[in-house]
Each structure stands twice: as C-alpha cells, then as structure tokens.
Scaffold this motif. Structure first.
Motif, PDB file in Angstrom:
ATOM      1  N   PHE B   8      45.939  53.010 -15.228  1.00 26.11           N
ATOM      2  CA  PHE B   8      45.101  53.075 -14.029  1.00 26.11           C
ATOM      3  C   PHE B   8      45.464  51.975 -13.032  1.00 26.11           C
ATOM      4  O   PHE B   8      45.603  52.224 -11.833  1.00 26.11           O
ATOM      5  CB  PHE B   8      43.610  52.990 -14.377  1.00 26.11           C
ATOM      6  N   LEU B   9      45.637  50.747 -13.523  1.00 29.09           N
ATOM      7  CA  LEU B   9      45.937  49.632 -12.618  1.00 29.09           C
ATOM      8  C   LEU B   9      47.296  49.797 -11.949  1.00 29.09           C
ATOM      9  O   LEU B   9      47.442  49.547 -10.756  1.00 29.09           O
ATOM     10  CB  LEU B   9      45.870  48.301 -13.382  1.00 29.09           C
ATOM     11  N   VAL B  10      48.288  50.259 -12.712  1.00 31.64           N
ATOM     12  CA  VAL B  10      49.617  50.477 -12.132  1.00 31.64           C
ATOM     13  C   VAL B  10      49.539  51.592 -11.084  1.00 31.64           C
ATOM     14  O   VAL B  10      50.137  51.494 -10.008  1.00 31.64           O
ATOM     15  CB  VAL B  10      50.654  50.820 -13.230  1.00 31.64           C
ATOM     16  N   TRP B  11      48.758  52.640 -11.382  1.00 32.00           N
ATOM     17  CA  TRP B  11      48.588  53.741 -10.431  1.00 32.00           C
ATOM     18  C   TRP B  11      47.961  53.240  -9.128  1.00 32.00           C
ATOM     19  O   TRP B  11      48.446  53.542  -8.032  1.00 32.00           O
ATOM     20  CB  TRP B  11      47.705  54.826 -11.059  1.00 32.00           C
ATOM     21  N   ALA B  12      46.892  52.438  -9.265  1.00 32.31           N
ATOM     22  CA  ALA B  12      46.193  51.929  -8.076  1.00 32.31           C
ATOM     23  C   ALA B  12      47.107  51.013  -7.258  1.00 32.31           C
ATOM     24  O   ALA B  12      47.164  51.109  -6.024  1.00 32.31           O
ATOM     25  CB  ALA B  12      44.930  51.184  -8.496  1.00 32.31           C
ATOM     26  N   GLY B  13      47.852  50.138  -7.938  1.00 36.43           N
ATOM     27  CA  GLY B  13      48.773  49.238  -7.242  1.00 36.43           C
ATOM     28  C   GLY B  13      49.863  50.011  -6.507  1.00 36.43           C
ATOM     29  O   GLY B  13      50.214  49.706  -5.364  1.00 36.43           O
ATOM     30  N   SER B  14      50.390  51.056  -7.158  1.00 38.99           N
ATOM     31  CA  SER B  14      51.449  51.859  -6.546  1.00 38.99           C
ATOM     32  C   SER B  14      50.911  52.647  -5.361  1.00 38.99           C
ATOM     33  O   SER B  14      51.604  52.838  -4.359  1.00 38.99           O
ATOM     34  CB  SER B  14      52.043  52.830  -7.567  1.00 38.99           C
ATOM     35  N   LEU B  15      49.667  53.101  -5.478  1.00 32.64           N
ATOM     36  CA  LEU B  15      49.035  53.830  -4.372  1.00 32.64           C
ATOM     37  C   LEU B  15      48.943  52.928  -3.142  1.00 32.64           C
ATOM     38  O   LEU B  15      49.298  53.319  -2.032  1.00 32.64           O
ATOM     39  CB  LEU B  15      47.643  54.308  -4.791  1.00 32.64           C
ATOM     40  N   ALA B  16      48.499  51.689  -3.355  1.00 34.88           N
ATOM     41  CA  ALA B  16      48.391  50.738  -2.240  1.00 34.88           C
ATOM     42  C   ALA B  16      49.768  50.484  -1.627  1.00 34.88           C
ATOM     43  O   ALA B  16      49.925  50.475  -0.399  1.00 34.88           O
ATOM     44  CB  ALA B  16      47.772  49.435  -2.727  1.00 34.88           C
ATOM     45  N   ALA B  17      50.790  50.302  -2.490  1.00 37.28           N
ATOM     46  CA  ALA B  17      52.147  50.040  -1.999  1.00 37.28           C
ATOM     47  C   ALA B  17      52.663  51.224  -1.184  1.00 37.28           C
ATOM     48  O   ALA B  17      53.233  51.055  -0.101  1.00 37.28           O
ATOM     49  CB  ALA B  17      53.087  49.759  -3.171  1.00 37.28           C
ATOM     50  N   GLY B  18      52.450  52.432  -1.689  1.00 41.52           N
ATOM     51  CA  GLY B  18      52.912  53.625  -0.990  1.00 41.52           C
ATOM     52  C   GLY B  18      52.197  53.822   0.332  1.00 41.52           C
ATOM     53  O   GLY B  18      52.807  54.177   1.343  1.00 41.52           O
ATOM     54  N   PHE B  19      50.888  53.549   0.338  1.00 43.89           N
ATOM     55  CA  PHE B  19      50.074  53.702   1.542  1.00 43.89           C
ATOM     56  C   PHE B  19      50.538  52.740   2.636  1.00 43.89           C
ATOM     57  O   PHE B  19      50.828  53.139   3.762  1.00 43.89           O
ATOM     58  CB  PHE B  19      48.605  53.456   1.189  1.00 43.89           C
TER      59      PHE B  19
END
Lengths: 140, 278
Positions: B8-19
């Motif tokens: 979950f944390l890696v997903w959230a971090g990657s989402l922020a980076a992609g955004f």
C-alpha cells in the motif's frame, strides 16, 4: 490558390493526413494494451495479497528472481498454473509488449504509405526490441 | 513491514510521483528509484527494474492525450529510436557490471541535471534557414497546428541529435528512467525541433526505449512482480490523474516545489553513492 493543383503538395498533404490517422490508431492500441496489462496485474495482485498479507517483505538484498519468472515461456507457465507471481509478471510482460506492438504496427503503416526507407528503420528498431526480449540471455 | 502495508505504501508513493511527474512535465520515473531505495530500503537493482516498467506504463498510457494535440512527428521519433534502443541495450548490460555506488553517483548527477534543464529550457525563437539536406532526405521536416493555422518547421543537425539520443537511451537502460529531459534537449536544442513537437515526440519514444532494456532486465531477474505491481499501478493512476488536471491548473509553483524535491533526492543519491551506503 492553385496550390491544390500542385501534385507534390497534394502528396505531402496526403502523407500528413495518413500520418495523423496512424498516430490516432496507435494511441488507442497503446491505451488498450496498458489497460489490459493493468487488469492482469490487478488480478495477480488480488491473489498475492489475499494469500499472505501478513508475511514479511525484504527487498534490501538482491537475489535474482527465480528462473521461471525470467523468460516469456516460464512466465506463461506460471500464470497458467494460477500462481500469483506468474500472473503479475504476465501483466508486466503484456505492458512491455505494448510499445513492441506499436513498432510492429508502424512497419505496416509505413509499408502502406510506400515508404521503404522508414520500413527499414522500423524493422531495425523492432529487431533490437525482439533481441532484448528473446535473445538477451545469449550474452547475459 | 508486512506485505499488505508495504504494497500500500509503495503504491501511494508511486501514485504521488506519477501525479507530480505528469502535472509538472518532469516525469515521475526520475524520483521513483530514489524513493524506493532511500525510503523503502529496496535494493537498487529491484528499484531500477520496477521503475523501468512504470515508465512504459506512463508513456503508453498518456499517448492518447498527446496525440489529440497533433504535435508529435512519427518519422523523427522512429528514426531516433534506432539510437535510443541501441543505447538502452548497452545501458541495460552495463547495469550488471557497474557497481551500485557508481550507479547511485550517475543517478544523482542525472537528477540534478534534470532539475537544471527543467528550469532553464526556454522555447527558442525560430529563425529562418535553408532546410538541412539530410533532414530533408529523411523526410523529417513537417508542420504542426498553431494558433494561426499550420506552422512549417525544418529539422537540423540530425547526427548531433542522434548521438545525444544514444546517450539518453544508455542512461534510460542503466538507471531505469525515461530520460525525457535529455531527449527534449536533443530534439529542441540540437535539432531545433519546435518545443511542443519535441516534448510529445519524446513521450512516444520513452516507451519504446524502455521496452528495449526491459527484456534484458527481465532475463536478468531484476523485475520482481510483487514490487513492480504497486509501483506500476500507482504511477499509472497518478499520471493519468495528472494529465487530466494539467489543463486546468497553473503549475508554476508546483514545478518549483517538485524541482526542489528532485534536487534534494539528487544530493542524497550522490552522497549515498560517494559514501557507499546504497
């Protein structure tokens, strides 16, 4: 305004129009590829997270992936056996395949335009991509 | 951390980076590897593998949005992809032989350079010059829609651009990034292709370049599905959201903030490489 009677200009305009059509079809192809890849990855993720959500993870040290997950055939086998890792890896493989599909499509598109020079360029790019996916173990 | 929390944390971090990457046009791939290695303590090779896969997802996923604008030039893109794919193969093979410290140092330099380019590239003012014979032979001169109808443009210095593209491909394969900054430099600055044509054509090329090294990464066992899964899904969702919002918001201050983040991560990667703590 006799521009439209100029055959060279007309040919250029036709090429531009074809290029544009090709781009639009390509973009749709890419999007469909990415979406299906994401769906396969999600299916694998549900299996993976459902199986052992409380297990510990450690990616601090590198110990290459098992042989099975390192080639097209092995990944297909693992996915067909319903293994979570195999299904997720199959999704990632589909994702890697989308730009390759785009290049394959471009070969036909340039051939359709009768542009032999760009057919050759595109085939060079395609062979590098296929070599990477299927042949790189030769010098790995 | 257990599997569920980590994912979950890696997903959230990657989402922020992609955004942020899509919103600022700086690309999310460049911050993913530092994010994974510095904050999640992931081994550099796994981090690079996961980042590379997500780069393909953003490039292919956002292609539809770019194509609508009608700026990209498929001939320039395909010709230069010869250089980037050969470079990417070389970079992917080098990854196995360059020690992690060396990769971290190169990564730090590339991060700092990307931030510099993002702040300093200004669209050039076009000056009239006779068309370049090689570019004409390669049918690269074209036009793009402008406020006042179609605008013609000529392409110059094909060998120079080709050379920089080879380097951009090698960095992409070595570091698992899209190297969009360097691709834009090659097209905009060296080949004098209009800025908008450069950026959209670069996006098209990034996916093909990354696919050229992804095969080698897969064979080498650098792509771990359980790690690449949250990274790829996060970046994909984040970048799609970013391209949607892009049209509506002013991104100047956000660009500044993200550049600062990139500079800080660059310094951290440099230090880690120099002290050997990666």
């Amino acid at each position: 305004m006799n521009d439209y009677l100029n055959p060279a200009l007309l040919r250029d305009k036709l090429q531009e129009w074809l290029d544009r059509r090709i781009e639009i079809v390509l973009a749709q192809l890419l999007r469909a590829g990415v979406l299906s890849a994401a769906l396969v990855v999600i299916a694998g993720a549900v299996l993976y997270l459902g199986a052992h959500p409380r297990a510990h993870v450690d990616y601090r040290t590198f110990h290459a992936e098992p042989e099975q997950l390192r080639g097209v055939h092995g990944v297909l086998d693992a996915a067909l056996q319903g293994q979570a890792m195999g299904i997720m890896q199959l999704g990632l493989l589909l994702l890697i395949a989308t730009p390759i599909a785009r290049v394959v499509f471009s070969v036909f598109a340039f051939a359709l335009e009768g542009d032999r020079m760009y057919v050759v360029f595109t085939l060079i790019v395609l062979s590098v991509l296929l070599y990477s996916l299927f042949g790189s173990f030769l010098i790995a | 951390m257990n599997v569920a929390e980590f994912t979950f944390l890696v997903w959230a971090g990657s989402l922020a980076a992609g955004f942020l990457g899509a919103l600022t046009g700086l690309g999310g791939g460049v911050v993913l590897v530092p994010l994974l290695t510095i904050f999640f303590k992931v081994d550099l090779h796994y981090a690079i593998g996961a980042s590379l896969v997500s780069v393909i997802a953003t490039s292919s996923g956002s292609a539809a949005a770019y194509v609508k604008e009608g700026f990209s030039n498929i001939r320039i893109g395909m010709f230069l992809e010869i250089a980037t794919t050969f470079g990417a193969l070389l970079g992917a093979f080098l990854t196995a032989h360059v020690p992690a410290r060396g990769i971290a140092v190169i990564f730090g330099v590339v991060l700092l350079y990307s931030a510099y380019v993002a702040r300093n590239i200004r669209p050039r003012t076009a000056e009239e010059q006779p068309p370049d014979p090689l570019a004409t032979k390669l049918k690269m001169n074209s036009s793009f829609p402008d406020t006042s109808g179609l605008r013609q443009y000529n392409v110059y210095n094909v060998p120079g651009g080709f050379g920089i593209m080879f380097g951009a491909g090698a960095l992409s394969g070595l570091l698992g990034i899209g190297s969009g900054a360097l691709k834009v430099v090659a097209m905009d600055q060296a080949m004098r292709i209009p800025f908008k044509v450069s950026t959209t054509t670069s996006n098209f090329m990034i996916g093909v370049t990354a696919a050229a090294s992804a095969g080698v990464y897969l064979t080498r066992g650098y792509i771990d599905p359980a790690l690449a899964m949250p990274v790829m899904l996060g970046v994909l969702v984040g970048s799609l959201m970013g391209t949607r919002v892009l049209v509506k918001t002013k991104t100047k201050s956000l660009r500044l903030v993200f550049s600062v983040v990139i500079v800080l991560l660059g310094i951290e990667m440099l230090l880690k490489g120099i002290t050997g703590t990666i």
